[in-house]
Design a protein around this motif. Sequence first.
Motif, PDB file in Angstrom:
ATOM      1  N   ASN A 116     103.233  59.218  56.590  1.00  0.00           N
ATOM      2  CA  ASN A 116     102.221  58.631  57.190  1.00  0.00           C
ATOM      3  C   ASN A 116     102.462  59.071  58.687  1.00  0.00           C
ATOM      4  O   ASN A 116     103.346  58.411  59.420  1.00  0.00           O
ATOM      5  CB  ASN A 116     102.276  57.031  57.037  1.00  0.00           C
ATOM      6  N   LEU A 117     101.843  60.143  59.083  1.00  0.00           N
ATOM      7  CA  LEU A 117     102.250  60.754  60.296  1.00  0.00           C
ATOM      8  C   LEU A 117     101.952  59.799  61.494  1.00  0.00           C
ATOM      9  O   LEU A 117     100.842  58.899  61.444  1.00  0.00           O
ATOM     10  CB  LEU A 117     101.387  62.110  60.511  1.00  0.00           C
ATOM     11  N   SER A 164      87.688  59.363  68.081  1.00  0.00           N
ATOM     12  CA  SER A 164      88.306  58.022  68.600  1.00  0.00           C
ATOM     13  C   SER A 164      89.291  58.669  69.365  1.00  0.00           C
ATOM     14  O   SER A 164      90.402  57.803  69.470  1.00  0.00           O
ATOM     15  CB  SER A 164      88.580  57.193  67.592  1.00  0.00           C
ATOM     16  N   GLY A 165      89.541  59.667  69.975  1.00  0.00           N
ATOM     17  CA  GLY A 165      90.659  60.131  70.830  1.00  0.00           C
ATOM     18  C   GLY A 165      91.770  60.968  70.121  1.00  0.00           C
ATOM     19  O   GLY A 165      92.467  61.573  70.584  1.00  0.00           O
ATOM     20  N   VAL A 166      91.505  61.031  68.927  1.00  0.00           N
ATOM     21  CA  VAL A 166      92.212  61.750  68.160  1.00  0.00           C
ATOM     22  C   VAL A 166      91.854  63.319  67.632  1.00  0.00           C
ATOM     23  O   VAL A 166      90.607  63.418  67.350  1.00  0.00           O
ATOM     24  CB  VAL A 166      92.528  61.425  66.571  1.00  0.00           C
ATOM     25  N   LYS A 167      92.276  64.354  68.222  1.00  0.00           N
ATOM     26  CA  LYS A 167      92.028  65.828  68.115  1.00  0.00           C
ATOM     27  C   LYS A 167      92.734  66.270  67.086  1.00  0.00           C
ATOM     28  O   LYS A 167      93.837  66.423  66.765  1.00  0.00           O
ATOM     29  CB  LYS A 167      92.362  66.683  69.374  1.00  0.00           C
ATOM     30  N   CYS A 170      94.336  57.273  71.967  1.00  0.00           N
ATOM     31  CA  CYS A 170      93.352  56.681  70.922  1.00  0.00           C
ATOM     32  C   CYS A 170      92.603  55.319  71.313  1.00  0.00           C
ATOM     33  O   CYS A 170      93.077  54.451  71.940  1.00  0.00           O
ATOM     34  CB  CYS A 170      94.293  56.361  69.536  1.00  0.00           C
ATOM     35  N   ILE A 171      91.253  55.542  71.162  1.00  0.00           N
ATOM     36  CA  ILE A 171      90.138  54.555  71.620  1.00  0.00           C
ATOM     37  C   ILE A 171      89.472  54.123  70.335  1.00  0.00           C
ATOM     38  O   ILE A 171      88.725  54.814  69.688  1.00  0.00           O
ATOM     39  CB  ILE A 171      89.152  55.377  72.551  1.00  0.00           C
ATOM     40  N   SER A 194      99.434  54.992  70.780  1.00  0.00           N
ATOM     41  CA  SER A 194      99.796  55.717  69.465  1.00  0.00           C
ATOM     42  C   SER A 194      98.969  55.284  68.395  1.00  0.00           C
ATOM     43  O   SER A 194      98.100  54.546  68.597  1.00  0.00           O
ATOM     44  CB  SER A 194     101.324  55.328  69.256  1.00  0.00           C
ATOM     45  N   CYS A 195      98.949  56.143  67.263  1.00  0.00           N
ATOM     46  CA  CYS A 195      98.209  55.844  66.245  1.00  0.00           C
ATOM     47  C   CYS A 195      98.739  56.368  64.912  1.00  0.00           C
ATOM     48  O   CYS A 195      99.652  57.413  64.929  1.00  0.00           O
ATOM     49  CB  CYS A 195      96.781  56.273  65.911  1.00  0.00           C
TER      50      CYS A 195
END
Length: 459
Positions: free
Chosen positions: A383-384, A306-309, A345-346, A354-355
Amino acid sequence: MGLESVGDLALNIILTKLGPKEIVKVSCVSKKFKDLASEESLWLLFCRQDLDLSAPLDHHGNHLPSFKATYTLWREAFRMYPWPLVKRVKSCWDRLTSWLTANFPEVKATLGKGASEVEIQKLERILKVKLPLPTRLLYRFHDGQHFSGKNPSSGMAGCPLGLIGGYCFYNHSVNVYLLSLREVISKTREIVRHLNLPDTSKYIVVAASSSYIGKFFFLNCSDGQLYVGTQNFPTDAEMMPCVPQALISPVHDFNSDQQQDAMLLWLEEHGRRLHNGMIKLLSKGNIKSISQFPEESPLCSTAVTSGVKVRASAVFVPEAADLEDISRKYVFAYSIRMSLLPEGCIINGMHFSSCQLHLRHWVISANDTVVSNINAEAVIGKNLRLNLYVCSSHSCFQARMNLFMRVVHLCQLLLALLKVLSHLSLADWQIQKEFHLKLKLVGFHSNCRTTFSDDHPRG
């Protein structure tokens, strides 16, 4: 037809096929050959082939009048060493310094000027050792690292400018630098006294961590192996080897071209990892350092969702190992790095800048055996939150322009819609209000948002 009657161009081509020693012999044949053998283009070729030099410089970086003088001085300065080993050690340092020049010039500035044979012999006399040939040559090019008040940390404790770098986890921080000959003498003497080792010990300290965590690397001057101290080193001098012994060749044979000690192999591997991106710079605020956590496959695992690496890798922590305790014989630290891809983030086709991390499930295994299964909230109680980086490069500028044009297009659509709504009755407006609110939620997400009031739509 004799060679004297052959044209200069043809003779020059023939001479390029010879080596420098043969060229010197040919120059004694006649004045013509002497002149041809002195051509700068010929010695430039030899300097490039043997020393990768494109400018006439000595081994300290000083300019010389010609390439012939350069090649002659190099051979004279290192006449006591096998020439293939000289070329290899120079190549090792060239790889390291070229990377530092491009990426971390602050560390390059700490590299000392090459030590002289007299200085090396002084160390050997004081510590009663004979340095392996590769290590001697490494110090002939650069006498370790030197730190002064110009650096961020004039006192070595906590200095981030170690050539080898390190890692940091919880309160454990390590940053390894190369010792100068002067420090090799002082630290070796200090440790020998502390551990009550015999004066005839063949181990010398060649690298150490600048942090308060005790991490020391020792070179065995007899066989050329490099060792690192474990958790038990302060009490019983427990160490473990850094390089497979089978890779080490005879290190005191001046007549062999195949010498390689663990020190040279260690620095060569470090240079390769820097150049291929396996290890990189880590920046925290205004402080940079070389991180030993691998960044590329196969030593680093990467997944995108979901766009988070997410990247995960581990590094061996020898100073925390205990060879007498099977459960702590090999201790590793792991690092999890998370970032957003440029598109953000998708989720369900919608893009967010942001997420935030709320839950995690990590499975840690060793030799196909699960040693830890973590399924909990947050990370280290935090909670990063991930945000897209702001960039001023051309590519980011173009992306912002594309974003701007999309917003403009959306505003144009809204203005056209407003013209239609201006002709509707109040009852019609109440019916359409829900549609507009949905448009706000599912439309393009950016810092420029369209808002609505209870009375009037506005941009």
